[in-house]
Motif scaffolding. Structure first.
Motif, PDB file in Angstrom:
ATOM      1  N   GLU A  61       0.993  -1.322  -0.413  1.00  0.00           N
ATOM      2  CA  GLU A  61       0.479   0.243  -0.346  1.00  0.00           C
ATOM      3  C   GLU A  61       0.946   1.008   0.199  1.00  0.00           C
ATOM      4  OE1 GLU A  61      -4.356   1.251   2.109  1.00  0.00           O
ATOM      5  OE2 GLU A  61      -2.615   0.368   3.259  1.00  0.00           O
ATOM      6  N   ALA A  62       2.001   1.038   0.744  1.00  0.00           N
ATOM      7  CA  ALA A  62       2.971   2.610   1.293  1.00  0.00           C
ATOM      8  C   ALA A  62       3.556   2.533  -0.178  1.00  0.00           C
ATOM      9  CB  ALA A  62       4.063   2.571   1.908  1.00  0.00           C
ATOM     10  N   ARG A  63       3.916   1.366  -1.028  1.00  0.00           N
ATOM     11  CA  ARG A  63       4.591   1.473  -1.880  1.00  0.00           C
ATOM     12  C   ARG A  63       3.959   2.181  -3.878  1.00  0.00           C
ATOM     13  NH1 ARG A  63       6.411  -2.817  -0.913  1.00  0.00           N
ATOM     14  NH2 ARG A  63       5.394  -4.442  -2.353  1.00  0.00           N
ATOM     15  N   VAL A  64       1.828   1.442  -3.591  1.00  0.00           N
ATOM     16  CA  VAL A  64       1.620   2.174  -4.773  1.00  0.00           C
ATOM     17  C   VAL A  64       1.623   4.025  -4.148  1.00  0.00           C
ATOM     18  CG1 VAL A  64       0.554   0.456  -4.970  1.00  0.00           C
ATOM     19  CG2 VAL A  64      -0.521   1.511  -3.738  1.00  0.00           C
ATOM     20  N   LEU A  65       0.641   4.143  -2.790  1.00  0.00           N
ATOM     21  CA  LEU A  65       1.026   5.229  -2.597  1.00  0.00           C
ATOM     22  C   LEU A  65       2.058   6.491  -3.337  1.00  0.00           C
ATOM     23  CD1 LEU A  65      -0.812   8.091  -1.135  1.00  0.00           C
ATOM     24  CD2 LEU A  65       0.767   7.300   0.591  1.00  0.00           C
ATOM     25  N   GLN A  66       2.904   6.003  -2.961  1.00  0.00           N
ATOM     26  CA  GLN A  66       4.790   6.581  -3.083  1.00  0.00           C
ATOM     27  C   GLN A  66       4.695   6.913  -5.092  1.00  0.00           C
ATOM     28  OE1 GLN A  66       5.929   7.894  -0.821  1.00  0.00           O
ATOM     29  NE2 GLN A  66       7.086   9.363  -1.954  1.00  0.00           N
ATOM     30  N   ASP A  67       3.688   6.143  -5.355  1.00  0.00           N
ATOM     31  CA  ASP A  67       4.536   5.731  -6.765  1.00  0.00           C
ATOM     32  C   ASP A  67       2.960   7.093  -7.612  1.00  0.00           C
ATOM     33  OD1 ASP A  67       5.890   3.779  -7.438  1.00  0.00           O
ATOM     34  OD2 ASP A  67       4.547   2.588  -7.705  1.00  0.00           O
ATOM     35  N   LEU A  68       2.891   7.645  -6.507  1.00  0.00           N
ATOM     36  CA  LEU A  68       2.010   8.671  -6.840  1.00  0.00           C
ATOM     37  C   LEU A  68       2.333  10.144  -6.564  1.00  0.00           C
ATOM     38  CD1 LEU A  68      -1.283   7.301  -6.063  1.00  0.00           C
ATOM     39  CD2 LEU A  68      -0.679   7.401  -7.624  1.00  0.00           C
ATOM     40  N   VAL A  69       3.320  10.199  -6.262  1.00  0.00           N
ATOM     41  CA  VAL A  69       3.690  11.521  -6.170  1.00  0.00           C
ATOM     42  C   VAL A  69       4.178  12.056  -6.746  1.00  0.00           C
ATOM     43  CG1 VAL A  69       5.786  12.737  -5.062  1.00  0.00           C
ATOM     44  CG2 VAL A  69       4.503  11.092  -3.752  1.00  0.00           C
ATOM     45  N   GLY A  70       3.957  13.716  -7.337  1.00  0.00           N
ATOM     46  CA  GLY A  70       4.244  14.200  -8.697  1.00  0.00           C
ATOM     47  C   GLY A  70       3.045  14.423  -9.894  1.00  0.00           C
ATOM     48  N   VAL A  71       2.325  12.742 -10.250  1.00  0.00           N
ATOM     49  CA  VAL A  71       0.567  12.642 -10.211  1.00  0.00           C
ATOM     50  C   VAL A  71      -0.140  14.351 -10.407  1.00  0.00           C
ATOM     51  CG1 VAL A  71      -0.808  11.547 -11.998  1.00  0.00           C
ATOM     52  CG2 VAL A  71       1.256  10.038 -10.349  1.00  0.00           C
ATOM     53  N   CYS A  72      -0.737  14.387 -11.459  1.00  0.00           N
ATOM     54  CA  CYS A  72      -2.131  15.718 -11.310  1.00  0.00           C
ATOM     55  C   CYS A  72      -3.399  15.292 -11.894  1.00  0.00           C
ATOM     56  CB  CYS A  72      -1.204  16.818 -12.256  1.00  0.00           C
ATOM     57  SG  CYS A  72       0.420  17.485 -11.330  1.00  0.00           S
ATOM     58  N   GLY A  73      -4.049  15.600 -11.424  1.00  0.00           N
ATOM     59  CA  GLY A  73      -5.441  15.525 -12.142  1.00  0.00           C
ATOM     60  C   GLY A  73      -5.814  14.400 -11.669  1.00  0.00           C
ATOM     61  N   ILE A  74      -5.723  14.020 -10.130  1.00  0.00           N
ATOM     62  CA  ILE A  74      -6.767  12.719  -9.374  1.00  0.00           C
ATOM     63  C   ILE A  74      -6.932  13.291  -8.359  1.00  0.00           C
ATOM     64  CG2 ILE A  74      -4.572  11.024 -10.979  1.00  0.00           C
ATOM     65  CD1 ILE A  74      -3.671  11.245  -7.791  1.00  0.00           C
ATOM     66  N   ILE A  75      -8.064  11.985  -8.119  1.00  0.00           N
ATOM     67  CA  ILE A  75      -9.147  11.974  -6.967  1.00  0.00           C
ATOM     68  C   ILE A  75      -8.820  10.603  -6.086  1.00  0.00           C
ATOM     69  CG2 ILE A  75     -11.747  11.817  -6.097  1.00  0.00           C
ATOM     70  CD1 ILE A  75     -11.432  14.155  -8.250  1.00  0.00           C
ATOM     71  N   LEU A  76      -8.358  10.339  -5.426  1.00  0.00           N
ATOM     72  CA  LEU A  76      -7.738   9.289  -5.178  1.00  0.00           C
ATOM     73  C   LEU A  76      -8.083   8.494  -3.192  1.00  0.00           C
ATOM     74  CD1 LEU A  76      -5.126   7.501  -4.941  1.00  0.00           C
ATOM     75  CD2 LEU A  76      -3.683   9.404  -3.074  1.00  0.00           C
ATOM     76  N   SER A  77      -8.491   7.791  -3.581  1.00  0.00           N
ATOM     77  CA  SER A  77      -9.935   7.070  -3.008  1.00  0.00           C
ATOM     78  C   SER A  77      -8.787   5.760  -1.634  1.00  0.00           C
ATOM     79  CB  SER A  77     -10.503   6.336  -3.856  1.00  0.00           C
ATOM     80  OG  SER A  77     -11.075   5.383  -2.396  1.00  0.00           O
ATOM     81  N   THR A  78      -8.009   6.101  -0.596  1.00  0.00           N
ATOM     82  CA  THR A  78      -7.370   5.564  -0.046  1.00  0.00           C
ATOM     83  C   THR A  78      -8.085   4.225   0.973  1.00  0.00           C
ATOM     84  OG1 THR A  78      -7.307   6.905   1.688  1.00  0.00           O
ATOM     85  CG2 THR A  78      -6.170   7.342  -0.079  1.00  0.00           C
ATOM     86  N   GLY A  79      -6.912   3.615   1.095  1.00  0.00           N
ATOM     87  CA  GLY A  79      -7.716   2.362   1.758  1.00  0.00           C
ATOM     88  C   GLY A  79      -7.504   3.000   3.010  1.00  0.00           C
ATOM     89  N   GLY A  80      -8.814   2.245   4.478  1.00  0.00           N
ATOM     90  CA  GLY A  80      -8.782   2.885   5.655  1.00  0.00           C
ATOM     91  C   GLY A  80      -8.138   2.630   6.527  1.00  0.00           C
ATOM     92  N   GLY A  81      -6.817   2.086   6.495  1.00  0.00           N
ATOM     93  CA  GLY A  81      -5.457   2.240   7.497  1.00  0.00           C
ATOM     94  C   GLY A  81      -4.349   3.060   6.444  1.00  0.00           C
ATOM     95  N   LEU A  82      -4.572   2.994   5.800  1.00  0.00           N
ATOM     96  CA  LEU A  82      -3.740   3.921   4.789  1.00  0.00           C
ATOM     97  C   LEU A  82      -2.656   4.813   5.642  1.00  0.00           C
ATOM     98  CD1 LEU A  82      -1.985   3.868   0.984  1.00  0.00           C
ATOM     99  CD2 LEU A  82      -2.407   5.922   2.103  1.00  0.00           C
ATOM    100  N   ILE A  83      -3.437   5.197   6.205  1.00  0.00           N
ATOM    101  CA  ILE A  83      -3.410   6.959   6.979  1.00  0.00           C
ATOM    102  C   ILE A  83      -2.055   6.477   8.227  1.00  0.00           C
ATOM    103  CG2 ILE A  83      -4.865   8.934   6.559  1.00  0.00           C
ATOM    104  CD1 ILE A  83      -5.289   5.454  10.201  1.00  0.00           C
ATOM    105  N   LEU A  84      -2.386   4.984   8.370  1.00  0.00           N
ATOM    106  CA  LEU A  84      -1.335   4.483  10.080  1.00  0.00           C
ATOM    107  C   LEU A  84       0.109   5.144  10.099  1.00  0.00           C
ATOM    108  CD1 LEU A  84      -3.149   1.033  10.306  1.00  0.00           C
ATOM    109  CD2 LEU A  84      -3.449   2.669  11.582  1.00  0.00           C
ATOM    110  N   ARG A  85       0.808   4.661   8.833  1.00  0.00           N
ATOM    111  CA  ARG A  85       2.105   5.203   8.933  1.00  0.00           C
ATOM    112  C   ARG A  85       2.344   6.941   8.828  1.00  0.00           C
ATOM    113  NH1 ARG A  85       5.363   1.188   4.863  1.00  0.00           N
ATOM    114  NH2 ARG A  85       4.319  -0.905   6.596  1.00  0.00           N
ATOM    115  N   ALA A  86       3.239   7.089   9.602  1.00  0.00           N
ATOM    116  CA  ALA A  86       3.412   8.769   9.688  1.00  0.00           C
ATOM    117  C   ALA A  86       3.778   9.151   8.340  1.00  0.00           C
ATOM    118  CB  ALA A  86       4.823   9.113  10.421  1.00  0.00           C
TER     119      ALA A  86
END
Ligand code: S3P
Length: 176
Positions: A61-86
């Protein structure tokens, strides 16, 4: 220009449904971290949890999130526990305006347990597990989000409209 919008919140809050409507309203592309993990792993979230455990899922989950840095024009829905990591929380705020989609616990539980696809709720007492998880996460959602929308009394279209209006008020966090 409208910045990316990021939806966080507990299982069953409607992130995917509201996110798809936001995509239609804005022309931004809908992206879902659970879908990205499923595609990267070529198996369902339940299969990943069963075969590899939660830690493995959190890494993916953290890896796919990192790959989105710099991507523009998106609505990002996240898994409920993704916020657990600082580190994920920082990344989310870097990616876009962060909205916490919330609802009353009974509503969330009813929706979250409906599909039977949430491995974290496959316990002897799903409601107790749910209550514990939500209690441990509410402050984290609050601290991560630019704002919160309680969608208990709104349909998905209405929630998307309200969320967009509120997100526009927070776009000054981004230079464009
Ligand atoms: C999880 C929520 C799920 C999914 C996984 C773990 C969680 O996503 O990422 O089952 O820890 O709350 P949804 O919030 O989209 O159900």
């Amino acid at each position: 220009m409208l910045p990316n919008l990021v939806l966080i919140g507990f299982m069953g809050c409607g992130k995917s449904s509201v996110g798809r409507r936001l995509s239609l309203l804005t022309g931004h592309r809908f992206v879902d971290t659970d879908d990205l993990v499923t595609t990267a792993e070529n198996r369902s979230i339940s299969e990943i949890f069963a075969a590899e455990g939660e830690d493995y899922f959190r890494e993916a989950e953290a890896r796919v999130l990192q790959d989105l840095v710099g991507v523009c024009g998106i609505i990002l829905s996240t898994g409920g526990g993704l916020i657990l990591r600082a580190s994920n929380r920082e990344t989310l705020r870097q990616i876009g305006v962060v909205a916490w989609l919330d609802a009353e616990p009974d509503v969330l539980f009813e929706r979250a347990s409906r599909s039977g696809k949430r491995p974290l709720l496959q316990t002897a007492d799903p409601r107790a597990t749910f209550d514990q998880l939500i209690a441990s996460r509410r402050e984290i959602y609050a601290a991560t989000a630019d704002f919160r929308l309680d969608s208990t009394h709104y349909g998905h279209d209405e929630a998307a409209q309200l969320l967009l209006e509120e997100a526009l008020r927070h776009r000054q966090r981004f230079a464009y």
